[in-house]
Design an enzyme around this catalytic site. Structure first.
Site, short mmCIF file in Angstrom:
data_model
loop_
_atom_site.label_atom_id
_atom_site.label_comp_id
_atom_site.label_asym_id
_atom_site.label_seq_id
_atom_site.Cartn_x
_atom_site.Cartn_y
_atom_site.Cartn_z
N ARG A 94 58.59 15.15 59.71
CA ARG A 94 59.12 14.08 58.91
C ARG A 94 60.71 14.24 58.75
NH1 ARG A 94 56.28 14.92 52.96
NH2 ARG A 94 56.73 17.12 52.69
N GLU A 95 61.21 15.41 59.11
CA GLU A 95 62.51 15.68 58.86
C GLU A 95 63.37 15.02 60.00
OE1 GLU A 95 60.91 19.77 56.71
OE2 GLU A 95 62.16 19.94 58.26
N HIS A 151 59.15 20.39 61.60
CA HIS A 151 58.29 19.44 60.64
C HIS A 151 58.89 18.06 60.70
CE1 HIS A 151 58.24 23.08 57.69
NE2 HIS A 151 56.84 23.09 58.35
N ASN A 176 55.39 26.06 60.75
CA ASN A 176 56.30 27.15 60.21
C ASN A 176 55.57 27.93 59.31
OD1 ASN A 176 58.83 28.18 59.96
ND2 ASN A 176 59.45 27.40 58.29
N ARG A 177 54.36 27.95 59.48
CA ARG A 177 53.65 29.16 58.75
C ARG A 177 52.51 29.52 59.62
NH1 ARG A 177 56.58 27.39 55.66
NH2 ARG A 177 56.58 27.04 53.15
N GLU A 197 68.32 24.22 56.52
CA GLU A 197 67.96 23.11 55.87
C GLU A 197 69.25 22.23 55.77
OE1 GLU A 197 65.05 22.30 54.90
OE2 GLU A 197 63.96 24.30 54.83
N ARG A 230 54.10 15.99 57.95
CA ARG A 230 54.83 17.22 58.25
C ARG A 230 54.35 18.18 59.49
NH1 ARG A 230 57.32 21.61 54.86
NH2 ARG A 230 56.12 23.44 55.03
N HIS A 261 65.73 22.64 59.86
CA HIS A 261 64.95 21.71 59.00
C HIS A 261 65.83 21.02 58.13
CE1 HIS A 261 61.00 24.37 59.31
NE2 HIS A 261 61.82 25.16 60.04
N SER A 262 65.24 20.13 57.27
CA SER A 262 66.00 19.43 56.20
C SER A 262 64.83 19.62 54.94
CB SER A 262 66.34 18.19 56.56
OG SER A 262 65.41 16.99 56.68
N TYR A 263 65.20 19.29 53.77
CA TYR A 263 66.57 19.27 53.30
C TYR A 263 66.75 20.16 52.32
CZ TYR A 263 64.44 16.56 49.54
OH TYR A 263 63.62 16.19 48.27
#
Lengths: 93, 310
Positions: free
Chosen positions: B72-73, B70, B145-146, B271, B128, B197-199
């Protein structure tokens, strides 16, 4: 480039099932253009949502009308983005 | 560009080009340990790189770590850069890491969604998804992630191309996902798969698409408990752990559900932190402490994988 001037991130912590349901319903209100950073997942878990400036008042009014408390996690998203960019620029210099 | 990976600034966020240059520097400085593989190309035709850390051998049991799926993480890609340097720095003086590398290879994909990451740096910091075009829609991108073939299209993903959790037109439609699927399938000997991932400070294991517990739930829960304890020991960062569906919510088409179903028992998702109120805009000053604490948890998982061959 997308800017986020006036966007805020609200932190909502649903305290009961009714509040959780109300917050979950927000996900379907596409016109508000809400960006769920942390999606609703259960009682006591924070829901973080980035709110574009035009949607701020309507959303806050909706939350207050339903007795759902919230806090402002980020006052102005653009200010943080600008700071981040400045730090990156300084580092690469 | 930095003269060496020793002068690279790990306490700052970097552009895609800077991270790719870092990877080349790391390989050039450590030709006997590190190599760079290109496992595919993105929608916008950017190369997808994976760093391989190996002491030799062929097709040895391996551990996979990816960050930045993702886009933006940002703290995850930055942590991935730090992990890469840490492996090189410690591969001889850290006995645990040395013994892991005596038996296993480590694959590290730092920028798993290059198009999305470049987009966050140029057009939209909050992006994202991938940047694939969707026929019949003005909206762009699929949630990578889907998009995996594990409960694909089920509850816990959106069929709306404008949604941030849009699962895509079909499983593995995204080249960023297909590249990993092909790599994992062709390699055939990956024993642990960790997607970062975050967060929200979580360590998760499968499943996300069904409430059915995985057969190895007990072991994965024990490993998570030890890993979280190690992570918290450094700075006291509080983590929760459990299966995806019981700890957060239902999510279908997720990475580690697919990897677990491929037989990769030790499949986990992190996360990472925001212990404050910054979310995806975590200050750069927190990159190194975040990476340091996460590394302790990663080592617990890697040591367990080394000691429990299957």
């Amino acid at each position: 480039t997308e800017t986020f001037v006036g966007h805020q991130v609200l932190r909502i912590i649903p305290g009961n099932d009714k509040e959780l349901q109300k917050v979950q319903e927000l996900q379907d209100l596409e016109e508000l253009q809400l960006d769920f950073w942390l999606a609703p997942r259960g009682l006591g878990y924070p829901v973080d949502v980035r709110v574009p400036f035009p949607s701020l008042q309507p959303l806050k009014a909706h939350l207050e009308a339903n007795g759902i408390s919230y806090s402002i996690m980020i006052e102005d998203v653009q200010a943080l983005v600008d700071h981040e960019q400045m730090e990156m620029f300084r580092s690469s210099r | 560009l930095p003269l060496s990976t020793s002068t690279f600034d790990y306490s700052s966020y970097h552009s895609l080009d800077e991270i790719y240059a870092f990877m080349d520097l790391l390989v050039a400085e450590n030709p006997n340990l590190v190599s760079k593989l290109e496992i595919g190309h993105t929608t916008e035709n950017r190369p997808i790189y994976v760093l391989k850390f190996s002491k030799g051998g062929t097709n040895r049991p391996a551990i996979w770590i990816d960050t930045g799926i993702h886009s933006r993480e940002w703290v995850t890609q930055a942590s991935g850069v730090w992990f890469a340097k840490k492996i090189v720095q410690d591969h001889e003086n850290d006995s645990e890491l040395a013994s892991i590398l005596d038996k296993m290879d480590i694959f590290l994909e730092i920028v798993t969604n290059p198009d999305g990451f470049a987009f966050t740096q140029t057009k939209n910091r909050m992006w994202r998804k991938t940047r694939s075009k969707q026929s019949g829609s003005v909206c762009v991108g699929v949630d990578p992630n889907r998009n995996w073939d594990a409960g694909f299209g089920g509850s816990g993903a959106s069929k709306n191309p404008c949604s941030d959790t849009y699962h895509g037109p079909y499983a593995n439609s995204e080249p960023e996902v297909k590249a990993i699927v092909d790599f994992v399938t062709n390699h055939g000997n990956i024993k642990a798969f960790i997607s970062i991932h975050s967060y929200s400070q979580l360590l998760l294991y499968p499943y996300g698409y069904t409430t059915t517990p995985v057969p190895d739930q007990e072991e994965l829960h024990e490993i998570s408990e030890k890993a979280v304890a190690a992570l918290s020991s450094l700075y006291g960062t509080k983590y929760k752990y459990g299966s995806i569906i019981t700890t957060i919510y239902q999510a279908s088409g997720g990475t580690i559900d697919w990897t677990y179903n491929q037989g990769i028992k030790y499949s986990f998702t992190f996360e990472l932190r925001d212990t404050g109120r910054y979310g995806f805009l975590l200050p750069a000053s927190q990159i190194v402490p975040t990476a340091q604490e996460t590394w302790l948890a990663l080592k617990v998982i890697m040591v367990h994988t080394r000691d429990h061959p299957y």
